[in-house]
Design an enzyme around this catalytic site. Structure first.
Site, PDB file in Angstrom:
ATOM      1  NE  ARG A  45      -3.200  -2.946  29.517  1.00  0.00           N
ATOM      2  CZ  ARG A  45      -2.618  -2.217  30.448  1.00  0.00           C
ATOM      3  NH1 ARG A  45      -1.652  -2.732  31.220  1.00  0.00           N
ATOM      4  NH2 ARG A  45      -2.930  -0.960  30.631  1.00  0.00           N
ATOM      5  N   GLY A  46      -1.019  -1.471  27.068  1.00  0.00           N
ATOM      6  CA  GLY A  46      -0.305  -0.330  27.642  1.00  0.00           C
ATOM      7  C   GLY A  46       0.676   0.168  26.590  1.00  0.00           C
ATOM      8  CB  ALA A  47       1.224   3.556  25.149  1.00  0.00           C
ATOM      9  NE  ARG A  88      -5.055  -1.932  21.592  1.00  0.00           N
ATOM     10  CZ  ARG A  88      -5.181  -1.623  22.887  1.00  0.00           C
ATOM     11  NH1 ARG A  88      -4.261  -2.001  23.751  1.00  0.00           N
ATOM     12  NH2 ARG A  88      -6.228  -0.928  23.307  1.00  0.00           N
ATOM     13  CD  GLN A 195      -7.869  -1.930  30.398  1.00  0.00           C
ATOM     14  OE1 GLN A 195      -8.939  -1.603  30.907  1.00  0.00           O
ATOM     15  NE2 GLN A 195      -7.682  -1.890  29.096  1.00  0.00           N
ATOM     16  CG  ASP A 236      -2.815   4.709  25.105  1.00  0.00           C
ATOM     17  OD1 ASP A 236      -3.360   4.933  26.190  1.00  0.00           O
ATOM     18  OD2 ASP A 236      -2.426   3.584  24.739  1.00  0.00           O
ATOM     19  CG  ASN A 246      -4.554   7.365  29.458  1.00  0.00           C
ATOM     20  OD1 ASN A 246      -3.754   6.518  29.058  1.00  0.00           O
ATOM     21  ND2 ASN A 246      -5.005   7.354  30.691  1.00  0.00           N
ATOM     22  CE  LYS A 247      -7.999   1.566  28.109  1.00  0.00           C
ATOM     23  NZ  LYS A 247      -8.417   0.961  26.811  1.00  0.00           N
TER      24      LYS A 247
HETATM   25  O1  MRU Z   1      -6.204  -0.523  26.099  1.00  0.00           O
HETATM   26  P1  MRU Z   1      -4.954  -0.471  26.943  1.00  0.00           P
HETATM   27  O2  MRU Z   1      -5.043  -1.315  28.169  1.00  0.00           O
HETATM   28  O3  MRU Z   1      -3.725  -0.747  26.127  1.00  0.00           O
HETATM   29  O4  MRU Z   1      -4.867   1.048  27.407  1.00  0.00           O
HETATM   30  C1  MRU Z   1      -3.794   1.428  28.225  1.00  0.00           C
HETATM   31  C2  MRU Z   1      -3.853   2.841  28.637  1.00  0.00           C
HETATM   32  O5  MRU Z   1      -4.716   3.592  28.255  1.00  0.00           O
HETATM   33  C3  MRU Z   1      -2.731   3.327  29.496  1.00  0.00           C
HETATM   34  O6  MRU Z   1      -3.184   4.286  30.404  1.00  0.00           O
HETATM   35  C4  MRU Z   1      -1.663   3.960  28.589  1.00  0.00           C
HETATM   36  O7  MRU Z   1      -1.299   3.072  27.583  1.00  0.00           O
HETATM   37  C5  MRU Z   1      -0.466   4.370  29.343  1.00  0.00           C
HETATM   38  S1  MRU Z   1       0.458   2.985  29.843  1.00  0.00           S
HETATM   39  C6  MRU Z   1       1.891   3.466  30.577  1.00  0.00           C
END
Ligand code: MRU
Length: 343
Positions: A45-47, A88, A195, A236, A246-247
């Site tokens: 996970r993470g963009a 996603r 996370q 994201d 973002n999250k």
């Molecule tokens: O749902 P996730 O864990 O994929 O969400 C991740 C985030 O929101 C991060 O902050 C974002 O992707 C930036 S990662 C460099």
């Protein structure tokens, strides 16, 4: 740090983030559908990491397409792209990486299929390597914003685990630490999937960067006490007007930061900037399984069965709350971003 994701012996190998920090386990995906399932289940996970993994998944899927003619081969690879794109909706890096793999495929139409297959692996690996370089460049610019002795708050995990390596927001923190600045990090636990607690705390402890974990509702109190000097988070998707998805919970942190005159920075590479999306209102926000909210890890209930649940994975922080966006080209005001990245 363990590699987040890599091409290993003909498979896509990723560290299973759903098992961290309890266990460091690797998952070898040998089918692109397994890669898609891993993205959906937040095993990766993470963009930026999602984008890199999807690119590797496309390369993986292409290896088992048996067509010998370009047209039917390309059709099959495009179907694999569609499957990965449906995992996603919010992180634009996913679609950016898929588009790049499609362009590569198209550019190779006159080549033998065996060469195309190899070139797709190489393109996915190039995306991976590039992502690490982008993170390091953001780290160099962002570290200048952090002074020796400061305490930095971050939300979610925008670290090595959320990228091909080094991290966006945590890359900035890492770079400041590598410059010898004695900084402290406050990590929001980041309900509901944790996370921050599971990944950011673990990742920073691996690198011996001082980190203190708080629940999401503690940030305001710490800010009021003057204990946080700067916030840095990942993204994201960044819309053309500088609004940032973002999250979930990022918006609350940004509002609190503004109320306490604390600089609020977003760190993200060009692959997260989506100039086709005009404002945050147009960013699709993923809704996730209610079990993430009503249970811990899907098994320990923390709410009555059957309760109605709202579980958006992301929120949008309007540009006006953002002090600056740290990119691989420098630090810009949200309003300057479109001009800087229009080419
Ligand atoms: O749902 P996730 O864990 O994929 O969400 C991740 C985030 O929101 C991060 O902050 C974002 O992707 C930036 S990662 C460099």
């Amino acid at each position: 740090m363990v590699p987040t994701v890599e091409w290993k012996d003909g498979a896509v190998r990723l560290v299973d983030q759903s098992r961290l920090p309890g266990a460091v386990e690797f998952l070898d995906c040998r089918d692109y559908r397994e890669v898609a399932d891993a993205i959906r289940a937040l095993k990766v996970r993470g963009a930026p990491a999602i984008g890199v993994t999807a690119a590797l998944g496309i390369a993986l899927g292409a290896q088992s397409v048996n067509e010998t003619e370009y047209r039917t081969f390309a059709q099959a690879v495009l179907a694999i792209c569609d499957h990965l794109a449906a995992t996603r909706p919010t992180a634009v890096n996913l679609f950016w990486a898929i588009e790049r793999m499609k362009r590569k495929l198209e550019s190779l139409r006159s080549q033998p299929i065996s060469s195309i297959k190899q070139a797709l692996i190489e393109e996915a690996q190039a995306i991976l390597e590039e992502d690490i370089g982008l993170c390091r460049a953001m780290g160099r610019y962002g570290a200048e914003l952090i002074k020796d002795g400061q305490t930095v708050l971050t939300h979610c995990n925008a670290g090595a685990l959320a990228t091909a390596g080094y991290g966006t927001a945590l890359g900035v923190i890492r770079a400041a630490w590598e410059q010898g600045k004695k900084i402290q990090v406050i990590a929001d636990e980041t309900r509901p999937v944790l996370q921050g607690a599971r990944l950011t705390a673990w990742e920073l402890m691996q690198d011996r960067i001082p980190v203190t974990l708080i629940t999401d509702n503690m940030a305001g109190s710490l800010m009021r006490q003057g204990k946080i000097h700067l916030c840095v988070v990942g993204a994201d998707r960044i819309a053309a007007n500088g609004d940032v998805a973002n999250k979930i919970g990022t918006y609350s942190v940004a509002v609190l930061a503004k109320a306490h005159n604390i600089p609020f920075y977003v760190a993200a590479p060009y692959s997260t900037i989506d100039l086709k999306t005009l404002s945050g209102a147009d960013i699709p926000i993923e809704q996730r399984n209610p079990l993430e909210v009503t249970t811990i890890h899907g098994s320990h209930p923390v709410a009555p069965e059957g309760v109605a649940v709202y579980n958006p994975a992301f929120d949008v922080t309007p540009a006006e709350f953002i002090t600056g966006i740290i990119t691989e080209r420098g630090v810009f005001k949200p309003s300057e971003l479109a001009r800087q990245f229009c080419s």
